[in-house]
Scaffold this motif. Sequence first.
Motif, PDB file in Angstrom:
ATOM      1  N   ALA A 163      90.782 -13.051  -9.911  1.00 21.49           N
ATOM      2  CA  ALA A 163      91.231 -11.836  -9.227  1.00 21.49           C
ATOM      3  C   ALA A 163      91.264 -12.055  -7.714  1.00 21.49           C
ATOM      4  CB  ALA A 163      90.312 -10.666  -9.573  1.00 21.49           C
ATOM      5  N   TYR A 164      90.267 -12.759  -7.185  1.00 22.32           N
ATOM      6  CA  TYR A 164      90.215 -13.005  -5.743  1.00 22.32           C
ATOM      7  C   TYR A 164      91.362 -13.924  -5.321  1.00 22.32           C
ATOM      8  CZ  TYR A 164      88.325 -14.003  -1.112  1.00 22.32           C
ATOM      9  OH  TYR A 164      88.163 -14.121   0.241  1.00 22.32           O
ATOM     10  N   GLY A 165      91.621 -14.936  -6.136  1.00 20.83           N
ATOM     11  CA  GLY A 165      92.726 -15.846  -5.829  1.00 20.83           C
ATOM     12  C   GLY A 165      94.055 -15.104  -5.786  1.00 20.83           C
TER      13      GLY A 165
ATOM     14  N   ALA B 216      88.377  -5.854  -9.651  1.00 21.40           N
ATOM     15  CA  ALA B 216      89.724  -5.789 -10.215  1.00 21.40           C
ATOM     16  C   ALA B 216      89.798  -6.365 -11.623  1.00 21.40           C
ATOM     17  CB  ALA B 216      90.713  -6.509  -9.298  1.00 21.40           C
ATOM     18  N   SER B 217      88.865  -7.254 -11.960  1.00 22.84           N
ATOM     19  CA  SER B 217      88.900  -7.871 -13.288  1.00 22.84           C
ATOM     20  C   SER B 217      88.493  -6.906 -14.397  1.00 22.84           C
ATOM     21  CB  SER B 217      87.994  -9.106 -13.309  1.00 22.84           C
ATOM     22  OG  SER B 217      86.684  -8.753 -12.893  1.00 22.84           O
ATOM     23  N   VAL B 218      87.894  -5.753 -14.009  1.00 27.60           N
ATOM     24  CA  VAL B 218      87.464  -4.769 -15.012  1.00 27.60           C
ATOM     25  C   VAL B 218      87.967  -3.386 -14.571  1.00 27.60           C
ATOM     26  CG1 VAL B 218      85.560  -3.887 -16.404  1.00 27.60           C
ATOM     27  CG2 VAL B 218      85.370  -6.138 -15.336  1.00 27.60           C
ATOM     28  N   PRO B 219      89.234  -3.056 -14.785  1.00 29.18           N
ATOM     29  CA  PRO B 219      89.709  -1.707 -14.448  1.00 29.18           C
ATOM     30  C   PRO B 219      88.895  -0.645 -15.176  1.00 29.18           C
ATOM     31  CG  PRO B 219      91.540  -3.179 -14.987  1.00 29.18           C
ATOM     32  CD  PRO B 219      90.283  -3.904 -15.352  1.00 29.18           C
ATOM     33  N   ALA B 220      88.898   0.562 -14.616  1.00 32.16           N
ATOM     34  CA  ALA B 220      88.062   1.639 -15.156  1.00 32.16           C
ATOM     35  C   ALA B 220      88.308   1.889 -16.630  1.00 32.16           C
ATOM     36  CB  ALA B 220      88.295   2.914 -14.350  1.00 32.16           C
ATOM     37  N   ASP B 221      89.559   1.809 -17.055  1.00 37.68           N
ATOM     38  CA  ASP B 221      89.852   2.128 -18.462  1.00 37.68           C
ATOM     39  C   ASP B 221      89.516   0.987 -19.408  1.00 37.68           C
ATOM     40  OD1 ASP B 221      91.778   0.387 -17.636  1.00 37.68           O
ATOM     41  OD2 ASP B 221      93.494   1.586 -18.326  1.00 37.68           O
ATOM     42  N   GLN B 222      89.039  -0.157 -18.845  1.00 35.49           N
ATOM     43  CA  GLN B 222      88.668  -1.286 -19.697  1.00 35.49           C
ATOM     44  C   GLN B 222      87.159  -1.516 -19.762  1.00 35.49           C
ATOM     45  OE1 GLN B 222      90.853  -4.843 -18.724  1.00 35.49           O
ATOM     46  NE2 GLN B 222      92.816  -3.750 -18.535  1.00 35.49           N
TER      47      GLN B 222
ATOM     48  N   ASN C  23      79.768  -6.061 -22.343  1.00 33.94           N
ATOM     49  CA  ASN C  23      80.478  -7.341 -22.261  1.00 33.94           C
ATOM     50  C   ASN C  23      81.623  -7.253 -21.262  1.00 33.94           C
ATOM     51  OD1 ASN C  23      78.854  -8.663 -24.108  1.00 33.94           O
ATOM     52  ND2 ASN C  23      80.119  -8.096 -25.870  1.00 33.94           N
ATOM     53  N   ASP C  24      82.333  -6.111 -21.278  1.00 31.58           N
ATOM     54  CA  ASP C  24      83.402  -5.920 -20.296  1.00 31.58           C
ATOM     55  C   ASP C  24      82.833  -5.923 -18.881  1.00 31.58           C
ATOM     56  OD1 ASP C  24      85.310  -5.620 -22.328  1.00 31.58           O
ATOM     57  OD2 ASP C  24      84.912  -3.469 -22.492  1.00 31.58           O
ATOM     58  N   VAL C  25      81.730  -5.220 -18.693  1.00 28.35           N
ATOM     59  CA  VAL C  25      81.116  -5.102 -17.370  1.00 28.35           C
ATOM     60  C   VAL C  25      80.734  -6.467 -16.820  1.00 28.35           C
ATOM     61  CG1 VAL C  25      79.063  -4.260 -16.155  1.00 28.35           C
ATOM     62  CG2 VAL C  25      80.317  -2.739 -17.692  1.00 28.35           C
ATOM     63  N   GLU C  26      80.232  -7.341 -17.675  1.00 27.28           N
ATOM     64  CA  GLU C  26      79.726  -8.633 -17.214  1.00 27.28           C
ATOM     65  C   GLU C  26      80.822  -9.589 -16.773  1.00 27.28           C
ATOM     66  OE1 GLU C  26      77.226  -9.943 -20.358  1.00 27.28           O
ATOM     67  OE2 GLU C  26      75.635  -8.480 -19.885  1.00 27.28           O
ATOM     68  N   ARG C  27      82.098  -9.210 -16.970  1.00 25.82           N
ATOM     69  CA  ARG C  27      83.179 -10.032 -16.430  1.00 25.82           C
ATOM     70  C   ARG C  27      83.213  -9.953 -14.915  1.00 25.82           C
ATOM     71  NH1 ARG C  27      87.681  -7.132 -19.565  1.00 25.82           N
ATOM     72  NH2 ARG C  27      88.961  -7.955 -17.851  1.00 25.82           N
ATOM     73  N   SER C  28      82.576  -8.921 -14.338  1.00 25.40           N
ATOM     74  CA  SER C  28      82.499  -8.766 -12.883  1.00 25.40           C
ATOM     75  C   SER C  28      81.056  -8.921 -12.440  1.00 25.40           C
ATOM     76  CB  SER C  28      83.022  -7.384 -12.474  1.00 25.40           C
ATOM     77  OG  SER C  28      82.608  -7.059 -11.166  1.00 25.40           O
TER      78      SER C  28
ATOM     79  N   ASP D 140      86.111   4.614  -9.408  1.00 19.84           N
ATOM     80  CA  ASP D 140      86.429   4.895 -10.814  1.00 19.84           C
ATOM     81  C   ASP D 140      85.827   3.825 -11.725  1.00 19.84           C
ATOM     82  OD1 ASP D 140      87.843   7.149 -10.094  1.00 19.84           O
ATOM     83  OD2 ASP D 140      89.777   6.112 -10.018  1.00 19.84           O
ATOM     84  N   THR D 141      85.960   2.562 -11.316  1.00 21.03           N
ATOM     85  CA  THR D 141      85.401   1.467 -12.113  1.00 21.03           C
ATOM     86  C   THR D 141      83.880   1.545 -12.146  1.00 21.03           C
ATOM     87  OG1 THR D 141      87.276   0.035 -11.584  1.00 21.03           O
ATOM     88  CG2 THR D 141      85.260  -1.038 -12.320  1.00 21.03           C
ATOM     89  N   ALA D 142      83.275   1.807 -10.991  1.00 26.62           N
ATOM     90  CA  ALA D 142      81.809   1.919 -10.926  1.00 26.62           C
ATOM     91  C   ALA D 142      81.320   3.064 -11.807  1.00 26.62           C
ATOM     92  CB  ALA D 142      81.369   2.129  -9.480  1.00 26.62           C
ATOM     93  N   ARG D 143      82.027   4.183 -11.783  1.00 26.85           N
ATOM     94  CA  ARG D 143      81.626   5.337 -12.596  1.00 26.85           C
ATOM     95  C   ARG D 143      81.692   4.991 -14.081  1.00 26.85           C
ATOM     96  NH1 ARG D 143      82.098   9.950 -15.216  1.00 26.85           N
ATOM     97  NH2 ARG D 143      81.343  11.881 -14.257  1.00 26.85           N
ATOM     98  N   ALA D 144      82.759   4.304 -14.484  1.00 21.95           N
ATOM     99  CA  ALA D 144      82.894   3.934 -15.897  1.00 21.95           C
ATOM    100  C   ALA D 144      81.757   3.007 -16.330  1.00 21.95           C
ATOM    101  CB  ALA D 144      84.251   3.265 -16.119  1.00 21.95           C
ATOM    102  N   ALA D 145      81.422   2.029 -15.487  1.00 21.76           N
ATOM    103  CA  ALA D 145      80.340   1.097 -15.831  1.00 21.76           C
ATOM    104  C   ALA D 145      78.989   1.803 -15.858  1.00 21.76           C
ATOM    105  CB  ALA D 145      80.323  -0.053 -14.829  1.00 21.76           C
TER     106      ALA D 145
END
Length: 742
Positions: A509-511, A528-534, A539-544, A575-580
């Motif tokens: 995502a940074y690249g 960016a690697s974990v949008p809020a709706d994902q 396991n999804d959270v740990e991608r970031s 939004d992403t932080a709230r979802a996580a």
Amino acid sequence: MNASRSPKEVLADVERLERTVHQFESLPEHLLSAAQTMVSEIRRASALEQLDSVPVARLREVVRGLRLDPLEQAGYDTVGELAVEEPWLLTAIPGIGDETARRAVAAAREVLAEAERSTVIRFDMERRPSAHTELLVLLRAVHTARRAVDAATPTILRARTSIGVLPQVAAPATRSWVRRLFLGSAVKNAARDAVEQLETFLSQPDTRALAELASVNISSSRATRPAAEVWQDYANNAAELLGVLATVTGSHDDPAARGFLPADIVERVEGLTLDTTKLKASLRGYQAFGAKYALVQRRTILGDEMGLGKTVEALAVLCHLSATGHDTALVVCPASVVANWRTEVRRHTTLTARVLHGPERDTELDAWHRQGGIGITTFDALRRIDPSQLPPGRRVAMLIVDEAHYVKNPTTHRSRAVATWGAVSDRVLFLTGTPMENRVSEFQALLQHLQPAVAARISSTAALAGSSAFQAAVAPAYLRRNQLDVLDELPDLIQSLDWNECTPDDLAAYGRAVMSRSFMAMRRAAYASVPADQARSMNDVERSAKLARLVDIAEEAAADGLKLVVFSYFRDVLDTARAALSLALPGAVYGPLHGGVNPTDRQHMVDALTRHTGGAALVAQIEAGGVGLNIQAASVVVLCEPQWKPTVEAQAIARCHRMGQVRRVQVHRLLLEDTVDQRMLEVLAGKQDLIEQYVKDSAIKNASQAAIDVSDLTEVSRIIDEARAETTILEAERRRLGLDTH
């Protein structure tokens, strides 16, 4: 005689009432004395605990040539043990004579006394020692008694006037019938009339209410309260109770509390007696000084560090002016804090607050014109309020501009509106904890609104001569105190840089962000690697890496029953932080609080977080949630990414770490290694230094020419241009990642 009771009974009731009222009036001082005794006991216990870890051998540093070896051999290991001993008992130890015993104990007690003086009382919410509980009970009792006595004082004065000399005139009526035979008719008639007047006085509703009020307050001051209730009261009203504690411990003659102002200004300020009869809050010593400074200097900036209670200082000014017959004032602030100002006026004063903003603006404006009070409006609404519409004879005694750095650009409409109202106001007070964010010229622009002569001196001399000269030049118009200088009891602030190693998703995502040449995308790429709706599972959270660390912090805080506030500049990051966070704290995540949320709903979010039992979180946009709100319920702060303005971060942290906070505040800055985060911190390192030099203190500490460093002029020229810095960082990252070869 028409009295329904005997003269003796009437006079006995009057005497009983006078005793009760006197006891009621002296109640605050009695409770204050008890609180001072408890403070002394707590300080002594804390000092002894501290000295119980100090070897007795250290006393040689206090008294040279002191023979301590026999004492150590006899089992006296610490200074604390020796400080509570009687000298004559030590003479039983071989090798210890009267003189040695006396000198050793005197030295230990001298150290103990110094330790007591320097001991700061911090209420421990976790351990809740019984002595602290008892002190909190006394502080609440002192505050309640003071309020009750202040409210009852007019009634007490009327009662004393009504009683006057009537008891002495009525006294002959209490004599035996034989002795009354020898009294003249005039004396008898006067005595009878006096008894009747006293009986009438005793039967009046105000008199009965006063007697009941005095009795109830005396009884309640002795009542016991459950410890849980006492500590909950402290958690809810810490600022108020700590203000009472300051009056119990007494204010010290501390130059820091006076902002290191020159002696001539201090003398004028201290010469003013502040009228606080319309103020409900207890003022700290530095707050009373700040209010008097604003009154004496008339057109000033109060730049106290965030969390020191600038609003209460401003309210004290308004109460003084109202008490002296100047009851019309105007407060201008961002829309997000209008509701907070209205609440604070009602909570801390007996003044009338009128909101000159929103659907009721015209009605409230008309009432403000006719009746005065505290008008509260926004910067935008101020432009539509015409000073010429004020009725004849009604002047604005004080214009208060909250978050005054909003008017640092003199060409904007809001700055012009403030200048227009400032010209027709007797006094002007700017409130800002961030008077200079990027340039000394911005600070000069604020002063131009207030004291142009002071602003001119800065441009011609002080800005060239350095920070010391700058502070001396602005002293007539600028007062600032820092938390470390005046809030000894404020819980610790623990800040950490939470560096994280990029996950493969983070790197990708940074690249992409660097490839797109978008600096803003680079700043939020960590999420960016974990949008809020994902963010549907851990396991999804740990991608970031940042998101995983955020959840760890939240779970850790919740395990301890702590609340946290999560700040970011970006809406999509919130939004992403709230979802996580919702995965870790289901049903306990509030927000997002951002610029599009109206002020009332913002306050509702903060209130919901405060009411929530146990761990919870509020996610907020840093420039919306970081201004004007009080979030003392939270003691964990998470900053999702670095901000260009250090003052923005400081403001956000100060929403939690402020007067009224009862827990240690932990600040976590989420950072990714070898990314834009690291580059921004490197650039920012020099920026904070300039701000601290020029505005941290409000006047010189050392006025000698030798203390002036003209090299500061070079520092001024190195203020960061954000756009230029962003371009530099972006190009450097493209080269580092091999996207550019030159």
